[in-house]
Design a protein around this motif. Structure first.
Motif, PDB file in Angstrom:
ATOM      1  N   GLN A 134       0.854  -1.103  -0.035  1.00 39.94           N
ATOM      2  CA  GLN A 134      -0.099  -0.086   0.121  1.00 39.94           C
ATOM      3  C   GLN A 134       0.880   1.425   0.009  1.00 39.94           C
ATOM      4  O   GLN A 134       0.715   2.302  -0.572  1.00 39.94           O
ATOM      5  CB  GLN A 134      -1.098  -0.171   1.149  1.00 39.94           C
ATOM      6  N   ALA A 135       1.948   1.347   0.864  1.00 39.42           N
ATOM      7  CA  ALA A 135       2.946   2.293   0.785  1.00 39.42           C
ATOM      8  C   ALA A 135       3.510   2.469  -0.504  1.00 39.42           C
ATOM      9  O   ALA A 135       3.944   3.685  -0.694  1.00 39.42           O
ATOM     10  CB  ALA A 135       3.850   2.291   2.099  1.00 39.42           C
ATOM     11  N   GLY A 136       4.033   1.374  -1.006  1.00 40.87           N
ATOM     12  CA  GLY A 136       4.684   1.544  -2.374  1.00 40.87           C
ATOM     13  C   GLY A 136       3.849   2.150  -3.587  1.00 40.87           C
ATOM     14  O   GLY A 136       4.144   2.668  -4.480  1.00 40.87           O
ATOM     15  N   GLY A 137       2.509   1.691  -3.664  1.00 38.33           N
ATOM     16  CA  GLY A 137       1.677   2.046  -4.631  1.00 38.33           C
ATOM     17  C   GLY A 137       0.639   3.058  -4.385  1.00 38.33           C
ATOM     18  O   GLY A 137      -0.036   3.677  -5.243  1.00 38.33           O
ATOM     19  N   ARG A 138       0.969   3.945  -3.233  1.00 39.12           N
ATOM     20  CA  ARG A 138       0.202   4.765  -2.801  1.00 39.12           C
ATOM     21  C   ARG A 138       0.098   5.927  -3.899  1.00 39.12           C
ATOM     22  O   ARG A 138      -0.944   6.607  -4.371  1.00 39.12           O
ATOM     23  CB  ARG A 138       0.333   5.284  -1.543  1.00 39.12           C
TER      24      ARG A 138
ATOM     25  N   THR B  48      -1.324   3.852 -14.678  1.00 38.80           N
ATOM     26  CA  THR B  48      -0.498   3.771 -15.901  1.00 38.80           C
ATOM     27  C   THR B  48       1.036   3.492 -15.260  1.00 38.80           C
ATOM     28  O   THR B  48       1.599   2.865 -15.774  1.00 38.80           O
ATOM     29  CB  THR B  48      -0.376   5.303 -16.532  1.00 38.80           C
ATOM     30  N   GLN B  49       1.265   4.360 -14.178  1.00 42.12           N
ATOM     31  CA  GLN B  49       2.580   4.050 -13.549  1.00 42.12           C
ATOM     32  C   GLN B  49       2.861   2.925 -13.165  1.00 42.12           C
ATOM     33  O   GLN B  49       3.955   2.010 -13.180  1.00 42.12           O
ATOM     34  CB  GLN B  49       2.694   5.318 -12.406  1.00 42.12           C
ATOM     35  N   LYS B  50       1.753   2.003 -12.415  1.00 44.87           N
ATOM     36  CA  LYS B  50       1.969   0.848 -12.101  1.00 44.87           C
ATOM     37  C   LYS B  50       2.120  -0.122 -13.127  1.00 44.87           C
ATOM     38  O   LYS B  50       2.793  -1.225 -12.931  1.00 44.87           O
ATOM     39  CB  LYS B  50       0.638   0.406 -11.244  1.00 44.87           C
ATOM     40  N   ALA B  51       1.276  -0.030 -14.337  1.00 44.15           N
ATOM     41  CA  ALA B  51       1.489  -0.764 -15.387  1.00 44.15           C
ATOM     42  C   ALA B  51       3.166  -0.605 -15.879  1.00 44.15           C
ATOM     43  O   ALA B  51       3.568  -1.826 -16.459  1.00 44.15           O
ATOM     44  CB  ALA B  51       0.697  -0.654 -16.663  1.00 44.15           C
ATOM     45  N   VAL B  52       3.541   0.450 -15.924  1.00 47.56           N
ATOM     46  CA  VAL B  52       4.953   0.389 -16.397  1.00 47.56           C
ATOM     47  C   VAL B  52       5.892  -0.142 -15.548  1.00 47.56           C
ATOM     48  O   VAL B  52       6.856  -0.928 -16.116  1.00 47.56           O
ATOM     49  CB  VAL B  52       5.221   2.063 -16.470  1.00 47.56           C
ATOM     50  N   VAL B  53       5.739   0.081 -14.184  1.00 48.38           N
ATOM     51  CA  VAL B  53       6.800  -0.682 -13.294  1.00 48.38           C
ATOM     52  C   VAL B  53       6.617  -2.229 -13.516  1.00 48.38           C
ATOM     53  O   VAL B  53       7.346  -3.052 -13.544  1.00 48.38           O
ATOM     54  CB  VAL B  53       6.320  -0.423 -11.845  1.00 48.38           C
ATOM     55  N   LEU B  54       5.283  -2.867 -13.817  1.00 47.62           N
ATOM     56  CA  LEU B  54       5.069  -4.193 -13.973  1.00 47.62           C
ATOM     57  C   LEU B  54       5.675  -4.513 -15.348  1.00 47.62           C
ATOM     58  O   LEU B  54       6.675  -5.770 -15.386  1.00 47.62           O
ATOM     59  CB  LEU B  54       3.523  -4.546 -14.041  1.00 47.62           C
ATOM     60  N   LYS B  55       5.720  -3.715 -16.256  1.00 50.45           N
ATOM     61  CA  LYS B  55       6.242  -4.009 -17.581  1.00 50.45           C
ATOM     62  C   LYS B  55       7.817  -3.933 -17.477  1.00 50.45           C
ATOM     63  O   LYS B  55       8.651  -4.817 -18.045  1.00 50.45           O
ATOM     64  CB  LYS B  55       6.047  -3.233 -18.624  1.00 50.45           C
ATOM     65  N   VAL B  56       8.474  -3.302 -16.495  1.00 50.20           N
ATOM     66  CA  VAL B  56       9.865  -3.129 -16.243  1.00 50.20           C
ATOM     67  C   VAL B  56      10.308  -4.243 -15.444  1.00 50.20           C
ATOM     68  O   VAL B  56      11.177  -4.901 -16.031  1.00 50.20           O
ATOM     69  CB  VAL B  56      10.307  -1.861 -15.367  1.00 50.20           C
ATOM     70  N   LEU B  57       9.688  -4.923 -14.684  1.00 51.24           N
ATOM     71  CA  LEU B  57       9.766  -6.213 -14.190  1.00 51.24           C
ATOM     72  C   LEU B  57       9.776  -7.232 -14.790  1.00 51.24           C
ATOM     73  O   LEU B  57      10.771  -8.076 -15.009  1.00 51.24           O
ATOM     74  CB  LEU B  57       8.729  -6.549 -12.970  1.00 51.24           C
TER      75      LEU B  57
END
Length: 537
Positions: free
Chosen positions: A144-148, A153-162
């Protein structure tokens, strides 16, 4: 300030941060150091931590809380004042158990009286299921703290980077293999890479970091198990039944306590914690208290007392002779002492079991029945007292012949403790309202605290020195192995009466100096410090 924390929307994160700060202090005080003044310091800090972040779960404090807190503090101070390894090991297990039981009594999810056996079960519930349940809470808080502050869109980019990083691993292995074959210097750098990892793995900081992470998770999970305890399905069904009841609910005694109802049917099934002792006795399906038949128990007591009376008469035939130093024919000191220990086991395992069971679960009918039952129980107590006296005499004879040791001293202390239990049982026979179990709990914890402070090593040294003056016999090696508590007395004995002991004391001084060099202030122990000063003179 505590009230602000209780009402803060970030209470969980504040608690988690404080738990890791406490974990840092924990590793600072205990990692790779001898336990000393650090132990009572941490006990006080832990209580402050629990009070600060679970204050809203606490009930009104009583005299019992002051007494149990004093017991815990006194036992914690033994790590500062004494150096007996046996009690240090025992207290290392006893003190955490007392703390968890006390906290469960003060702020547990179920309201229980301090003498109820169910309190131990609730303490275990808080220590294991309730704590383990909140390991996932920490992970949820981190996510929760990391994704707050990130949108979708940003969460999707982070997922693609991983995903890209994971996909590049096979390609990276192939490329590194080819480059290593193409250039020898580059291959040497890669060959040294595992050694570099090994150096990181053995660095002194890594175990400390692991210690802090594990301790921080445990501290947070434990306190949060009190703040947000898990409710079991059976309890949910009971709560639903209470809500459906037509009677007006009573005010709960504790924030975590289940509400009670004035419905008579419900009250028979669910017993409040602070009801009289008799009303908490196990009930049969028709609602009557569980009782043992007085005729059956009376018969058992009569049979056992007959055997005990015969045994006591045999004891009296030579008990006073042994008091003058004469043993029965064909018995050595060791055989005689072992017989005494057998009697002691008999007293603890059988007689007290019968006493407690009869006193708690048997109700004689009529005035004559009460008198007969009391007479049988008094005979049982008296026979047990005679057997205990016999065992005491036998152990005295054994010690006079072979000297005084830890185990013999503790057996003596245990027999005195059993004698006090017999006195309480005798009082309970006459005063039926005397709470037997509560008296035993208080006496047991008090006796354990007293034996910690009685100075066992010093007393053993004094008795062995006195025996040396009477008989000229002494076990110098055993005396030198006593804890630092007795070393000042042994130093004086070596100077004045027994110079042969000095060699052993020199070895002890080397050992104390070795462990004192470089020791931190929080490992300070008064007994070891005093012993070093005495041996240095």
């Amino acid at each position: 300030m505590i009230d602000k924390i209780m009402s803060s929307p970030h209470r969980a994160f504040i608690t988690l941060t404080s738990a890791f700060l406490l974990a840092i202090l924990h590793q600072y005080l205990f990692y790779d150091f001898h336990i000393g003044v650090s132990y009572p310091i941490f006990v006080i800090l832990f209580y402050c931590f629990m009070y600060t972040f679970a204050k809203d779960r606490m009930r009104a404090l009583t005299i019992f809380d002051a007494w149990i807190a004093a017991v815990i503090l006194l036992l914690s101070l033994t790590y500062l004042l004494f150096d007996n390894v046996l009690f240090q090991v025992l207290n290392f297990m006893v003190i955490p158990g007392l703390i968890m039981t006390h906290l469960t009594y003060v702020m547990g999810r179920k309201k229980r009286a301090w003498w109820e056996i169910g309190l131990i079960g609730t303490a275990i519930d808080h220590a294991l299921p309730q704590t383990i349940r909140h390991w996932g809470t920490i992970g949820s808080m981190m996510v929760q703290a990391g994704g707050r502050k990130m949108d979708k869109t940003q969460k999707a980019v982070v997922l693609k980077v991983l995903i890209g990083l994971l996909a590049s691993v096979p390609m990276l292995l192939v490329v590194l293999t080819l480059l290593s074959s193409a250039d020898g210097i580059f291959n040497e750098y890669l060959s040294g890479f595992p050694e570099w990892l090994d150096q990181i793995a053995v660095t002194p900081m890594l175990p400390r970091i692991i210690w802090i992470i594990v301790a921080g998770v445990l501290f947070f999970s434990y306190v949060w198990g009190y703040v947000h305890p898990m409710q079991y399905e059976a309890e949910k069904r009971e709560n639903a039944h209470w809500k459906d009841s037509t009677g007006s609910p009573l005010t709960p005694l504790h924030p975590a306590a289940e509400p009670l109802t004035s419905n008579p049917d419900t009250e028979r099934k669910i017993t409040p914690a602070f009801t009289p002792v008799d009303s908490r006795i196990q009930t049969s399906p028709d609602g009557e208290p569980f009782r043992l038949d007085p005729v059956i128990t009376g018969t058992i007591l009569t049979v056992m007392n007959s055997v005990y009376i015969l045994f006591v008469l045999v004891q009296f035939s030579y008990l006073f002779g042994t008091g003058e130093g004469h043993l029965p024919v064909d018995l050595s000191y060791a055989e005689y002492a072992r017989n005494g220990f057998t009697e002691l086991i008999l007293v603890t395992s059988l007689n007290f079991l019968m006493l407690v069971v009869v006193l708690q679960y048997t109700h004689a009918k009529g005035k004559k029945g009460v008198i007969v039952q009391q007479a049988l129980l008094l005979i049982l107590v008296c026979c047990s007292a005679v057997m205990l006296s016999s065992a005491f005499v036998r152990l005295n004879l054994y010690e006079q012949a072979y000297g005084y040791t830890y185990i013999r001293f503790l057996v003596h202390a245990f027999m005195i403790f059993l004698a006090l239990l017999l006195v309480i049982a005798a009082l309970r026979i006459r005063c039926t309202k005397l709470p037997l179990i509560r008296c035993y709990i208080v006496l047991g914890l008090t006796a354990y605290t007293v034996i910690n402070y009685i100075g066992m090593d010093i007393r053993i040294a004094e008795l062995n020195i006195e025996r040396y003056h009477q008989t000229g016999s002494i076990d110098a090696a055993y005396l030198a192995s006593l804890s630092a508590d007795a070393l000042p007395l042994l130093q004086d004995f070596a100077e004045n009466d027994y110079p042969e002991l000095k060699t052993n004391l020199v070895e002890r001084k080397k050992y104390l100096d070795l462990h004192a060099d470089g020791a931190a202030w929080f490992s300070f122990n008064a007994a070891r410090y005093r012993a070093r000063l005495e041996l240095s003179e």
